[in-house]
Enzyme design. Structure first.
Site, PDB file in Angstrom:
ATOM      1  CE  LYS A   1       3.313 -16.913  -3.906  1.00 43.71           C
ATOM      2  NZ  LYS A   1       2.787 -18.274  -3.999  1.00 43.71           N
TER       3      LYS A   1
ATOM      4  CG  ASP B   1      -7.730  -5.349   2.411  1.00 43.75           C
ATOM      5  OD1 ASP B   1      -8.558  -5.224   3.328  1.00 43.75           O
ATOM      6  OD2 ASP B   1      -7.936  -4.931   1.254  1.00 43.75           O
TER       7      ASP B   1
ATOM      8  CE1 TYR C   1      -3.533  -2.599   0.441  1.00 44.71           C
ATOM      9  CE2 TYR C   1      -4.628  -0.691   1.382  1.00 44.71           C
ATOM     10  CZ  TYR C   1      -4.687  -1.964   0.857  1.00 44.71           C
ATOM     11  OH  TYR C   1      -5.902  -2.598   0.747  1.00 44.71           O
TER      12      TYR C   1
ATOM     13  CG  ASP D   1       0.094 -19.909  -2.554  1.00 42.24           C
ATOM     14  OD1 ASP D   1       0.817 -19.416  -1.659  1.00 42.24           O
ATOM     15  OD2 ASP D   1       0.539 -20.744  -3.360  1.00 42.24           O
TER      16      ASP D   1
ATOM     17  CG  ASP E   1     -12.717  -8.713   2.422  1.00 40.04           C
ATOM     18  OD1 ASP E   1     -12.493  -8.026   3.446  1.00 40.04           O
ATOM     19  OD2 ASP E   1     -13.295  -8.263   1.413  1.00 40.04           O
TER      20      ASP E   1
HETATM   21  N1  GGG Z   1     -14.605   0.582   6.594  1.00 42.86           N
HETATM   22  C1  GGG Z   1     -13.828   1.406   5.822  1.00 42.86           C
HETATM   23  C2  GGG Z   1     -13.918   1.074   4.360  1.00 42.86           C
HETATM   24  O1  GGG Z   1     -14.628   1.710   3.625  1.00 42.86           O
HETATM   25  N2  GGG Z   1     -13.224   0.035   3.954  1.00 42.86           N
HETATM   26  C3  GGG Z   1     -13.256  -0.453   2.629  1.00 42.86           C
HETATM   27  C4  GGG Z   1     -11.941  -0.528   1.954  1.00 42.86           C
HETATM   28  O2  GGG Z   1     -11.918  -0.539   0.742  1.00 42.86           O
HETATM   29  N3  GGG Z   1     -10.855  -0.627   2.676  1.00 42.86           N
HETATM   30  C5  GGG Z   1      -9.586  -0.783   2.113  1.00 42.86           C
HETATM   31  C6  GGG Z   1      -8.575  -1.241   3.077  1.00 42.86           C
HETATM   32  O3  GGG Z   1      -8.863  -1.448   4.258  1.00 42.86           O
HETATM   33  O4  GGG Z   1      -7.450  -1.420   2.666  1.00 42.86           O
END
Ligand code: GGG
Length: 353
Positions: free
Chosen positions: A188, A247, A138, A223, A251
């Site tokens: 990785k 990130d 990032y 992976d 999810d």
């Molecule tokens: N809750 C904050 C939000 O909108 N997160 C969505 C998002 O795209 N976050 C990217 C990240 O955490 O890197």
């Protein structure tokens, strides 16, 4: 009773709706006597602000936020503005500007929630993810050249510093001392032979500290970690990984415990040099914005993480307990198979406080 100064940034889409409900829960705690006390200040930043001013927030946003004890943020992003603009003008600069290098994300399968993984029941999945939050993939370093020409190029540097790796990995080890004393390194380094070999070396260095001699470790390539999250999620307790990998994996982690509607997160700097920021993992969900059906649980659990950070452990436990009760017995929102509207779900949680 100390008054905690809280900055509220509802942001976009369902963000203001779920932050509004989290504030209702916090206010209910305050009213209950002997509870924490808050002074809330709302900042109308986000995509509407962008359309009025050309920016997601004022240029002096860090100065405006600095006096607060914590920030509660909803979500950023709307289809009429490119996602990289919304993210890079509001959420990421706060994480970086306040050096909130720890992004901790609990992944818990609560009673009443159905995992899409066969045979997994409450308690079978309980991880605490540590995401490096200020550098890595990032890093805002790079650019585009020959824009619009056939030879156009784009470069983005994944920047890893020894200090950056060390401090997030150490934070994960520290947290493991209060859990099962087990830390998994997700890397990785077979493919990324510079940056993630450094990461692995730093991991090994932190693991060898006498303080962590009783902490067991595991290592997965990202992976393989994704595969194991689905096959054997019980193998993970504390997990640490890079900004992008974590990130994505969190999810997936949310998906195996009921979805993003229950995924909370904390952005902190353990030295407390600036206000910490708490936010649901989910985004702005513009498709359900304004319909009153968003799940407020992730924002409410994030407010609970905020209370814990602010030293209000008992109040934090009350929030978690009320959410557990709601998920186990209450009428949940549609994403969790119920029929409750956002406000009804929050009201049920408030009743259970
Ligand atoms: N809750 C904050 C939000 O909108 N997160 C969505 C998002 O795209 N976050 C990217 C990240 O955490 O890197």
């Amino acid at each position: 009773m100390a008054k905690h100064r809280i900055a509220l940034i509802g942001g976009d889409g369902i963000g203001p709706e779920v932050v509004g409900e989290a504030v209702r829960v916090l206010r209910a705690l305050s009213r209950a006597g002997r509870g924490p006390s808050f002074a809330f200040t709302s900042f109308p930043w986000g995509s509407d602000f962008y359309h009025k001013t050309g920016r997601m927030c004022p240029a002096n946003y860090l100065d405006l936020l600095r006096p607060f004890d914590a920030i509660l943020l909803g979500a950023v992003g709307r289809p009429d503005i490119p996602d990289h603009v919304t993210l890079n003008q509001l959420l990421l600069p706060i994480r970086r500007g306040f050096d909130l290098y720890v992004n901790s994300r609990p992944i818990v399968l609560y009673e009443g929630l159905e995992s899409p993984l066969k045979g997994r029941k409450a308690g079978d999945i309980d991880m605490l993810f540590f995401r490096e939050n200020t550098e890595g993939e990032y890093s805002p370093i790079g650019g585009r050249h020959y824009q619009g020409f056939p030879e156009e190029v784009a470069a983005q540097v994944a920047l890893f510093t020894r200090r950056g790796c060390e401090r997030i990995i150490a934070a994960a080890f520290e947290a493991s001392l209060k859990r099962k004393r087990h830390v998994t390194n997700v890397t990785k380094s077979n493919a990324q032979g510079h940056t993630l070999v450094l990461w692995d070396e730093v991991f090994a260095g932190v693991a060898s500290r006498p303080r962590y001699r009783k902490v067991k470790t595991a290592k997965y390539l990202v992976d393989a970690a994704a595969l194991e999250f689905v096959r054997r999620p019980d193998r993970f307790d504390v997990v640490v990984s890079t900004n992008l990998f974590a990130d994505i994996l969190t999810d997936l982690g949310a998906a195996i415990v009921g979805g993003l509607g229950v995924a909370a997160s904390a952005n902190t700097n353990p030295a407390r040099t600036a206000p910490a920021m708490f936010e649901p993992v989910h985004g702005s969900a513009p498709d359900i914005m304004g319909k009153g059906i968003a799940n407020p649980v992730a924002a409410i659990l994030s407010a609970g993480l905020m209370l814990d950070y602010l030293g209000e452990e008992k109040a934090a436990q009350r929030i978690e307990g009320a959410v557990r009760g709601h998920l186990a017995q209450g009428n949940r929102t549609r994403d969790l198979g119920g029929t409750a509207k956002t406000k009804e779900a929050a009201a049920d949680i408030i009743r259970r406080l």
